[in-house]
Enzyme design. Structure first.
Site, PDB file in Angstrom:
ATOM      1  N   ASP A 115      38.461  41.551  74.814  1.00  0.00           N
ATOM      2  CA  ASP A 115      38.163  42.990  74.695  1.00  0.00           C
ATOM      3  C   ASP A 115      37.047  43.196  73.663  1.00  0.00           C
ATOM      4  OD1 ASP A 115      38.557  45.712  75.108  1.00  0.00           O
ATOM      5  OD2 ASP A 115      40.140  45.855  73.588  1.00  0.00           O
ATOM      6  N   HIS A 143      38.622  55.482  71.063  1.00  0.00           N
ATOM      7  CA  HIS A 143      39.743  54.588  70.709  1.00  0.00           C
ATOM      8  C   HIS A 143      40.644  55.269  69.681  1.00  0.00           C
ATOM      9  CE1 HIS A 143      37.007  51.010  71.829  1.00  0.00           C
ATOM     10  NE2 HIS A 143      37.993  51.021  72.692  1.00  0.00           N
ATOM     11  N   GLY A 144      41.923  54.989  69.764  1.00  0.00           N
ATOM     12  CA  GLY A 144      42.854  55.531  68.763  1.00  0.00           C
ATOM     13  C   GLY A 144      43.291  56.937  69.132  1.00  0.00           C
TER      14      GLY A 144
HETATM   15  P1  13P Z   1      43.484  52.888  72.555  1.00  0.00           P
HETATM   16  O1  13P Z   1      43.794  52.120  71.322  1.00  0.00           O
HETATM   17  O2  13P Z   1      42.975  54.245  72.269  1.00  0.00           O
HETATM   18  O3  13P Z   1      44.633  52.905  73.516  1.00  0.00           O
HETATM   19  O4  13P Z   1      42.263  52.136  73.268  1.00  0.00           O
HETATM   20  C1  13P Z   1      42.405  50.805  73.659  1.00  0.00           C
HETATM   21  C2  13P Z   1      41.120  50.250  74.145  1.00  0.00           C
HETATM   22  O5  13P Z   1      40.285  50.933  74.704  1.00  0.00           O
HETATM   23  C3  13P Z   1      40.897  48.813  73.947  1.00  0.00           C
HETATM   24  O6  13P Z   1      39.638  48.416  74.367  1.00  0.00           O
END
Ligand code: 13P
Length: 292
Positions: A84, A177-178
């Site tokens: 990722d 994210h988050g």
């Molecule tokens: P979240 O932590 O917001 O769920 O996002 C995860 C993500 O996009 C990892 O690449």
């Protein structure tokens, strides 16, 4: 058996559902994701950030853990092990370490450099049957200590990156994210429609899956999203369940002595179960149940 993510995502695109990408952080996480996918007969992508891989001892440790656990638990649904938000070095290392899929995230580089490096990673990965995700338009928020503002990708740039032969594309459409901040205006579904058209309908990836309202998730799937990344949601429910267990005194060495509630297999079980419930909820929302 571990597989790359190309076929499962193409099938998802055709079938108008999405595959969940769940980030792993340790053994409990990995086991919770694998067993839930098996119980629901759903394909799944296990994502690993560079930081989480470092925490666990490196890419080879992660590859060995996921591969051997997949075998050891007798998992039969398709599972992809995916890097990722990797940089160039990480993507190369994961291709060598036995990952079946990598994301090369060149979105913070000048566009021409993103193009040049993505092209190199595609060649290296495809030689080994590894699928490649690229990114255009940074995803906002903070991950692994790196903070980026949410960007909305340019469909023309998306087309140029896809023309390099990438298998699926993450394109910023206002996702973060988050935890989403108060006053977040939502996903730019109109831009997603344009990106879907410009990229000739290859599978698109939605990052920042935590906290997006269900109706927007469904809209995103209808408009071409076939992979949805979730990390924070699992972290939140794991923390909540573990805190509750401790607050109830179950890990206390004196009070719980007879039950040995401090044994890590007991201490981490409520968190493990909470991740399983969250993964199930997401797979049902994304529509991947019984699609293995
Ligand atoms: P979240 O932590 O917001 O769920 O996002 C995860 C993500 O996009 C990892 O690449």
């Amino acid at each position: 058996m571990l597989v790359n993510a190309t076929k499962m995502l193409r099938d998802a695109k055709k079938g108008h559902y999405a595959i969940g990408h769940f980030n792993t952080n340790n053994l409990e996480w990995t086991k919770a994701i694998l067993t839930t996918a098996q119980e629901l007969n759903s394909p799944v992508i296990i994502g690993v950030s560079m930081g989480a891989a470092k925490y666990m001892g490196g890419y080879r440790v992660v590859a060995a853990m996921v591969r051997e656990m997949d075998k050891g638990l007798g998992i039969t649904v398709p599972v992809a092990l995916h890097l990722d938000h990797g940089n160039y070095e990480a993507a190369k290392a994961c291709i060598e370490a036995g990952f079946t899929s990598v994301m090369f995230d060149g979105s913070s580089l000048p566009f021409e450099e993103n193009v040049a490096k993505t092209k190199e990673i595609v060649a290296l990965a495809h030689e080994k049957g590894v699928s490649v995700e690229a990114e255009v338009g940074a995803i906002g928020g903070t991950e692994d200590g790196i903070t980026a503002d949410g960007e909305v990708a340019d469909p023309e740039e998306c087309r140029k990156i896809v023309d390099l032969g990438v298998d699926f594309l993450a394109a910023g459409i206002g996702n973060i994210h988050g935890i989403y901040p108060e006053g977040w205006t939502g996903l730019h579904i109109d831009v997603l429609e344009k990106i879907n058209e410009a990229t000739d309908y290859i599978p698109l990836v939605l990052h920042g899956g935590t906290g997006i309202p269900d109706n927007q998730i469904r809209d995103a799937i209808v408009n071409g999203v076939s992979k949805i990344n979730v990390n924070t949601d699992c972290q939140l429910v794991f923390a909540e369940a573990t805190i509750k267990y401790c607050a109830e005194g179950k890990a206390d060495p004196t009070a719980a002595n007879a039950a040995k509630g401090y044994d890590p297999r007991k201490l981490l079980k409520p968190g493990y179960e909470a991740i399983k419930a969250k993964v199930k909820e997401k797979m049902e929302l994304f529509g991947s149940v019984n699609k293995a």
